[in-house]
Scaffold this motif. Structure first.
Motif, PDB file in Angstrom:
ATOM      1  N   ASP A   9       0.824  -1.211   0.000  1.00 48.11           N
ATOM      2  CA  ASP A   9       0.000   0.000   0.000  1.00 48.11           C
ATOM      3  C   ASP A   9       0.855   1.257   0.000  1.00 48.11           C
ATOM      4  N   TYR A  10       1.981   1.261   0.722  1.00 53.11           N
ATOM      5  CA  TYR A  10       2.886   2.404   0.688  1.00 53.11           C
ATOM      6  C   TYR A  10       3.461   2.580  -0.713  1.00 53.11           C
ATOM      7  N   LEU A  11       3.787   1.480  -1.338  1.00 54.37           N
ATOM      8  CA  LEU A  11       4.303   1.536  -2.707  1.00 54.37           C
ATOM      9  C   LEU A  11       3.222   2.046  -3.661  1.00 54.37           C
ATOM     10  N   LYS A  12       2.001   1.645  -3.457  1.00 54.40           N
ATOM     11  CA  LYS A  12       0.892   2.125  -4.302  1.00 54.40           C
ATOM     12  C   LYS A  12       0.699   3.630  -4.132  1.00 54.40           C
ATOM     13  N   ASP A  13       0.816   4.115  -2.894  1.00 54.56           N
ATOM     14  CA  ASP A  13       0.718   5.555  -2.673  1.00 54.56           C
ATOM     15  C   ASP A  13       1.828   6.289  -3.412  1.00 54.56           C
ATOM     16  N   PHE A  14       3.030   5.746  -3.374  1.00 54.06           N
ATOM     17  CA  PHE A  14       4.149   6.354  -4.083  1.00 54.06           C
ATOM     18  C   PHE A  14       3.907   6.364  -5.588  1.00 54.06           C
ATOM     19  N   ILE A  15       3.354   5.280  -6.108  1.00 54.29           N
ATOM     20  CA  ILE A  15       3.072   5.204  -7.545  1.00 54.29           C
ATOM     21  C   ILE A  15       2.008   6.223  -7.933  1.00 54.29           C
ATOM     22  N   VAL A  75       1.317   9.144  -6.470  1.00 58.49           N
ATOM     23  CA  VAL A  75       1.927  10.478  -6.441  1.00 58.49           C
ATOM     24  C   VAL A  75       2.863  10.651  -7.635  1.00 58.49           C
ATOM     25  N   SER A  76       3.654   9.621  -7.922  1.00 60.62           N
ATOM     26  CA  SER A  76       4.575   9.683  -9.069  1.00 60.62           C
ATOM     27  C   SER A  76       3.814   9.855 -10.370  1.00 60.62           C
ATOM     28  N   TYR A  77       2.711   9.129 -10.516  1.00 59.51           N
ATOM     29  CA  TYR A  77       1.927   9.222 -11.739  1.00 59.51           C
ATOM     30  C   TYR A  77       1.382  10.634 -11.951  1.00 59.51           C
ATOM     31  N   VAL A  78       0.882  11.240 -10.895  1.00 60.40           N
ATOM     32  CA  VAL A  78       0.325  12.599 -11.022  1.00 60.40           C
ATOM     33  C   VAL A  78       1.415  13.569 -11.478  1.00 60.40           C
ATOM     34  N   ILE A  79       2.594  13.479 -10.882  1.00 59.29           N
ATOM     35  CA  ILE A  79       3.702  14.375 -11.250  1.00 59.29           C
ATOM     36  C   ILE A  79       4.164  14.095 -12.665  1.00 59.29           C
ATOM     37  N   LYS A  91       1.364   6.256 -17.864  1.00 55.97           N
ATOM     38  CA  LYS A  91       1.342   5.082 -16.989  1.00 55.97           C
ATOM     39  C   LYS A  91       2.548   4.189 -17.241  1.00 55.97           C
ATOM     40  N   ILE A  92       2.902   3.996 -18.495  1.00 51.24           N
ATOM     41  CA  ILE A  92       4.068   3.180 -18.827  1.00 51.24           C
ATOM     42  C   ILE A  92       5.335   3.827 -18.286  1.00 51.24           C
ATOM     43  N   ILE A  93       5.463   5.123 -18.448  1.00 51.37           N
ATOM     44  CA  ILE A  93       6.636   5.838 -17.936  1.00 51.37           C
ATOM     45  C   ILE A  93       6.692   5.743 -16.414  1.00 51.37           C
ATOM     46  N   THR A  94       5.559   5.906 -15.753  1.00 53.45           N
ATOM     47  CA  THR A  94       5.527   5.830 -14.290  1.00 53.45           C
ATOM     48  C   THR A  94       5.942   4.454 -13.802  1.00 53.45           C
ATOM     49  N   ILE A  95       5.384   3.410 -14.387  1.00 52.45           N
ATOM     50  CA  ILE A  95       5.725   2.052 -13.965  1.00 52.45           C
ATOM     51  C   ILE A  95       7.209   1.778 -14.169  1.00 52.45           C
ATOM     52  N   SER A  96       7.766   2.203 -15.289  1.00 56.92           N
ATOM     53  CA  SER A  96       9.184   1.934 -15.550  1.00 56.92           C
ATOM     54  C   SER A  96      10.095   2.761 -14.647  1.00 56.92           C
ATOM     55  N   ILE A  97       9.762   4.021 -14.400  1.00 59.15           N
ATOM     56  CA  ILE A  97      10.601   4.852 -13.529  1.00 59.15           C
ATOM     57  C   ILE A  97      10.566   4.347 -12.086  1.00 59.15           C
ATOM     58  N   VAL A  98       9.395   3.944 -11.608  1.00 57.90           N
ATOM     59  CA  VAL A  98       9.310   3.399 -10.245  1.00 57.90           C
ATOM     60  C   VAL A  98      10.126   2.112 -10.150  1.00 57.90           C
ATOM     61  N   LYS A 127       0.592  -8.160 -11.326  1.00 54.97           N
ATOM     62  CA  LYS A 127      -0.061  -8.937 -10.281  1.00 54.97           C
ATOM     63  C   LYS A 127      -0.557  -8.062  -9.126  1.00 54.97           C
ATOM     64  N   ASN A 128       0.243  -7.082  -8.709  1.00 57.93           N
ATOM     65  CA  ASN A 128      -0.046  -6.354  -7.475  1.00 57.93           C
ATOM     66  C   ASN A 128      -0.696  -4.990  -7.663  1.00 57.93           C
ATOM     67  N   PHE A 129      -0.697  -4.463  -8.874  1.00 53.10           N
ATOM     68  CA  PHE A 129      -1.228  -3.118  -9.085  1.00 53.10           C
ATOM     69  C   PHE A 129      -2.460  -3.114  -9.971  1.00 53.10           C
ATOM     70  N   ARG A 130      -3.248  -4.164  -9.921  1.00 52.12           N
ATOM     71  CA  ARG A 130      -4.472  -4.249 -10.721  1.00 52.12           C
ATOM     72  C   ARG A 130      -5.472  -3.159 -10.353  1.00 52.12           C
ATOM     73  N   ASP A 131      -5.492  -2.748  -9.089  1.00 54.61           N
ATOM     74  CA  ASP A 131      -6.434  -1.706  -8.702  1.00 54.61           C
ATOM     75  C   ASP A 131      -6.000  -0.339  -9.220  1.00 54.61           C
ATOM     76  N   LEU A 132      -4.704  -0.127  -9.420  1.00 53.85           N
ATOM     77  CA  LEU A 132      -4.227   1.142  -9.982  1.00 53.85           C
ATOM     78  C   LEU A 132      -4.332   1.156 -11.503  1.00 53.85           C
ATOM     79  N   PHE A 133      -3.991   0.037 -12.122  1.00 59.74           N
ATOM     80  CA  PHE A 133      -4.011  -0.091 -13.579  1.00 59.74           C
ATOM     81  C   PHE A 133      -4.857  -1.313 -13.927  1.00 59.74           C
TER      82      PHE A 133
END
Length: 153
Positions: free
Chosen positions: A14-20, A22-26, A54-61, A79-85
């Motif tokens: 969940d902490y990682l999802k929060d980071f993703i 925030v990163s996506y918005v920026i 989204k692709i850029i965010t996933i790769s940068i993270v 597997k783990n970010f289905r709710d985000l993407f």
């Protein structure tokens, strides 16, 4: 380093999802401002499952987490970010698009470093994915790297 073979608690992911998020918005804001229109409006862009941001965010993270394997990070993300993407494209399409956007990713990195105020610092970490430059057996005595302290791990 994030070890993908371990099971993580819901709290850590969940902490990682929060980071993703925030990163996506920026990254999306920067992407909209700096990307040329011929890239944003290229052919068949409306048929894409994942947007460029989204692709850029996933790769940068993944790079920030020092994930060495594109395949492992993509599988973990899928597997783990289905709710985000909710919809993920296949891995080959993801990697082809990511490689095609390398100039945009470089510009986004430059923009982020200027926002954070690191433009006067001559040292930057550009990419954390290792690249093999010679055979494993030649790593210690390859003439190209003699005297530079090159080593293998």
């Amino acid at each position: 380093m994030l070890e993908l073979h371990k099971k993580y608690s819901i709290k850590e992911i969940d902490y990682l999802k929060d980071f993703i998020i925030v990163s996506y918005v920026i990254i999306n804001d920067i992407y909209q401002n700096i990307t040329p229109t011929y890239i944003k409006e290229r052919r068949n862009i409306n048929d894409c499952i994942l947007s460029d941001s989204k692709i850029i965010t996933i790769s940068i993270v993944g790079e920030l987490l020092t994930i060495d394997s594109e395949k492992a990070w993509f599988g973990f993300s899928r597997k783990n970010f289905r709710d985000l993407f909710p919809k993920f494209c296949d891995r080959s399409r993801f990697n082809r698009t990511r490689r095609a956007l390398h100039s945009v990713i470089d510009e986004i990195r430059k923009e982020i470093t200027s926002i954070l105020g690191y433009t006067n610092n001559p040292y930057r970490i550009i990419n954390s994915i290792p690249i093999s430059v010679c055979k494993f057996g030649r790593a210690r005595f390859h003439k190209t790297f003699r005297g530079y302290g090159a080593n293998y791990v």
